[in-house]
Scaffold this active site. Structure first.
Site, mmCIF file in Angstrom:
data_model
loop_
_atom_site.group_PDB
_atom_site.id
_atom_site.type_symbol
_atom_site.label_atom_id
_atom_site.label_comp_id
_atom_site.label_asym_id
_atom_site.label_seq_id
_atom_site.Cartn_x
_atom_site.Cartn_y
_atom_site.Cartn_z
ATOM 1 N N HIS A 1 48.499 19.110 16.320
ATOM 2 C CA HIS A 1 49.052 18.830 14.995
ATOM 3 C C HIS A 1 50.576 18.702 14.997
ATOM 4 O O HIS A 1 51.137 18.018 14.131
ATOM 5 C CB HIS A 1 48.628 19.928 14.014
ATOM 6 C CG HIS A 1 47.180 19.858 13.648
ATOM 7 N ND1 HIS A 1 46.684 18.924 12.765
ATOM 8 C CD2 HIS A 1 46.106 20.587 14.055
ATOM 9 C CE1 HIS A 1 45.377 19.081 12.624
ATOM 10 N NE2 HIS A 1 44.994 20.094 13.402
ATOM 11 N N ASP B 1 52.572 15.850 13.205
ATOM 12 C CA ASP B 1 53.687 16.080 12.277
ATOM 13 C C ASP B 1 54.897 15.236 12.670
ATOM 14 O O ASP B 1 55.583 14.668 11.808
ATOM 15 C CB ASP B 1 54.074 17.556 12.269
ATOM 16 C CG ASP B 1 53.035 18.427 11.567
ATOM 17 O OD1 ASP B 1 52.151 17.863 10.891
ATOM 18 O OD2 ASP B 1 53.112 19.663 11.705
ATOM 19 N N GLU C 1 48.020 11.148 6.119
ATOM 20 C CA GLU C 1 48.798 10.129 6.830
ATOM 21 C C GLU C 1 49.027 8.896 5.972
ATOM 22 O O GLU C 1 49.379 7.828 6.478
ATOM 23 C CB GLU C 1 48.079 9.734 8.129
ATOM 24 C CG GLU C 1 46.776 8.992 7.932
ATOM 25 C CD GLU C 1 45.554 9.898 7.801
ATOM 26 O OE1 GLU C 1 44.449 9.447 8.141
ATOM 27 O OE2 GLU C 1 45.721 11.061 7.362
#
Length: 246
Positions: free
Chosen positions: A136, A140, A166
């Site tokens: 993740h 990010d 997203e």
């Protein structure tokens, strides 16, 4: 005042009742001394009262200054809180709430000035794969890079916001669908050429876009639906492309 009047009133009586001049002089001196004493007490009392009033006024001034400082601090905190409330925590760009407020303003302005207004919906391609394969944190970082690129390649009158996950949304005022697609293609090409590093690994990002120009009297829900269908079409056609809604 009453004390002085009493002493002055008694002088006439003393004048009538005094048996001789010496007694009268002594009585008058006594009366005058009492008047002086009353006046002195009065002046001292007034000075004390005015000093207390000035102290009270000074305390009030200090209190007002303190309240003004506190008010300015609260206003600063309130403004900061409002800005944070309208910003996406991760990317720092406007969030969905900010976008919902802005789109109403732009629709009203478009109608009033009879200028075109186009909506673009963006979605990062294969974002789940980035999260699954690299974690993740990599996802990010990809979101931050996309956000910065979108912000960098639009005009001041345009707006981009993170809509969720997203997905990003963009408003292009005074721009018709064809003009908006030119802008979108420039952004898409820029991102397609962008390579970022994560833990010594090179990762690339592509992004797809659906665009829809507002029709006269069209609802927000309707134009969103058309732009979303165009985005779905871009995904179906192989991703990394921009599609205009019919």
């Amino acid at each position: 005042n009453r004390s002085v009047e009493d002493q002055v009133g008694s002088i006439s009586e003393d004048l009538s009742n005094a048996p001789d001049l010496d007694t009268l002089k002594s009585t008058l001196n006594e009366r005058i001394e009492r008047i002086r004493s009353h006046l002195s007490e009065f002046h001292q009392s007034e000075e004390d009262r005015l000093a207390k009033v000035e102290q009270d006024n000074q305390r009030l001034r200090e209190r007002v200054i303190s309240l003004e400082k506190h008010t300015r601090l609260l206003q600063t905190r309130l403004k900061s809180s409002e800005e944070k409330m309208l910003r996406d925590n991760l990317t720092g760009i406007p969030n969905r709430l900010a976008f919902n407020e802005r789109i109403k303003i732009e629709i009203a302005r478009s109608k009033r000035e009879e200028h075109p207004l186009t909506l673009a919906i963006w979605d990062i391609d294969h974002f789940k794969r980035i999260n699954d394969e690299y974690g993740h944190q990599a996802g990010d970082k990809a979101l931050i890079i996309v956000s910065k690129t979108l912000m960098k390649l639009i005009r001041e009158i345009d707006m981009v916001a993170r809509f969720g996950g997203e997905e990003f949304v963009m408003l292009l005022p005074e721009t018709d669908a064809e003009g908006a697609k030119v802008v979108a293609e420039r952004i898409r090409n820029k991102l397609a050429r962008t390579v970022f590093r994560y833990q010594e690994q090179k990762l690339s990002i592509t992004i797809s876009c659906g665009l829809a120009q507002f029709k006269p009297g069209e609802s927000i829900e309707s134009v969103f639906s058309r732009a979303d269908k165009a985005l779905y079409q871009a995904k179906e056609q192989g991703r990394n492309q921009c599609v205009l809604a019919q």
